[in-house]
Design a protein around this motif. Sequence first.
Motif, PDB file in Angstrom:
ATOM      1  N   PRO A 108       0.791  -1.232   0.000  1.00 49.08           N
ATOM      2  CA  PRO A 108       0.000   0.000   0.000  1.00 49.08           C
ATOM      3  C   PRO A 108       0.823   1.283   0.000  1.00 49.08           C
ATOM      4  N   CYS A 109       2.104   1.175   0.318  1.00 49.70           N
ATOM      5  CA  CYS A 109       2.956   2.367   0.354  1.00 49.70           C
ATOM      6  C   CYS A 109       4.253   2.183  -0.421  1.00 49.70           C
ATOM      7  N   ALA A 145      -0.874   9.360  -5.053  1.00 46.97           N
ATOM      8  CA  ALA A 145      -1.203   8.910  -3.694  1.00 46.97           C
ATOM      9  C   ALA A 145      -2.518   9.545  -3.272  1.00 46.97           C
ATOM     10  N   HIS A 148      -5.809   8.655   3.532  1.00 47.22           N
ATOM     11  CA  HIS A 148      -6.861   7.909   4.211  1.00 47.22           C
ATOM     12  C   HIS A 148      -7.801   8.917   4.855  1.00 47.22           C
ATOM     13  N   HIS A 161      -1.513   6.548   1.000  1.00 46.98           N
ATOM     14  CA  HIS A 161      -1.546   5.222   0.381  1.00 46.98           C
ATOM     15  C   HIS A 161      -1.346   5.400  -1.116  1.00 46.98           C
ATOM     16  N   ASP A 162      -0.727   4.401  -1.727  1.00 43.46           N
ATOM     17  CA  ASP A 162      -0.533   4.440  -3.179  1.00 43.46           C
ATOM     18  C   ASP A 162      -1.883   4.492  -3.882  1.00 43.46           C
ATOM     19  N   ARG A 212      -1.596   0.351  -7.172  1.00 45.17           N
ATOM     20  CA  ARG A 212      -0.997  -0.727  -6.393  1.00 45.17           C
ATOM     21  C   ARG A 212      -1.093  -1.999  -7.215  1.00 45.17           C
TER      22      ARG A 212
END
Length: 182
Positions: A27-28, A50, A53, A60-61, A64
């Motif tokens: 996720p990152c 990005a 949240h 977070h990407d 992904r």
Amino acid sequence: LANRGIDVRALETFTGRAEVGHTPDDPCGAISALRARGFAPDELVDAGLAHRHALTGALHDFYRQRVLVPVRDDLWQVVGIIGRNVGHASSAKYKNPPRTAVYDKSVNLYQPLPVPTDRSGQVVVVEGTLDAMAIAVAAIRAGKAAAFCPVTQSGRELSDVQVRRVMAMHPGSIVLGFDGDD
């Protein structure tokens, strides 16, 4: 891409630039790599790479576990990135960049090859990013890269603006090669 017969190296050798990237199933992962290269969190969000949240504000990407394909403007500068899912089947097949100051999916087109200079050349409009890339690679392999210009929209529909852009690209006939679905 190799399983689909798309030789990315042939395209990159022809264009002289990177044409494909990839993000990990993390996720990152892309955020970490880009932050290590000096990009600030707000830059990554503003560029559509990005998202934050909603509750925690953590980054977070946006993409992904995807193959990344750059969308370029008329000066060949990257204005957005299309992400093709290569991971979980539950994820959307394509993920388009969010609208930014330089990218709008109803305006921009993915175009891996330049417009033909020969009057007999053709612009070929297809439905998918990988379809356009496959046509570009086939044209390069056949020694016909100067004769064909594959393009595609970033979505299910070709907008009026995109139709006008395609029609203005080249005086020759335009080939439409869309899927047969509704």
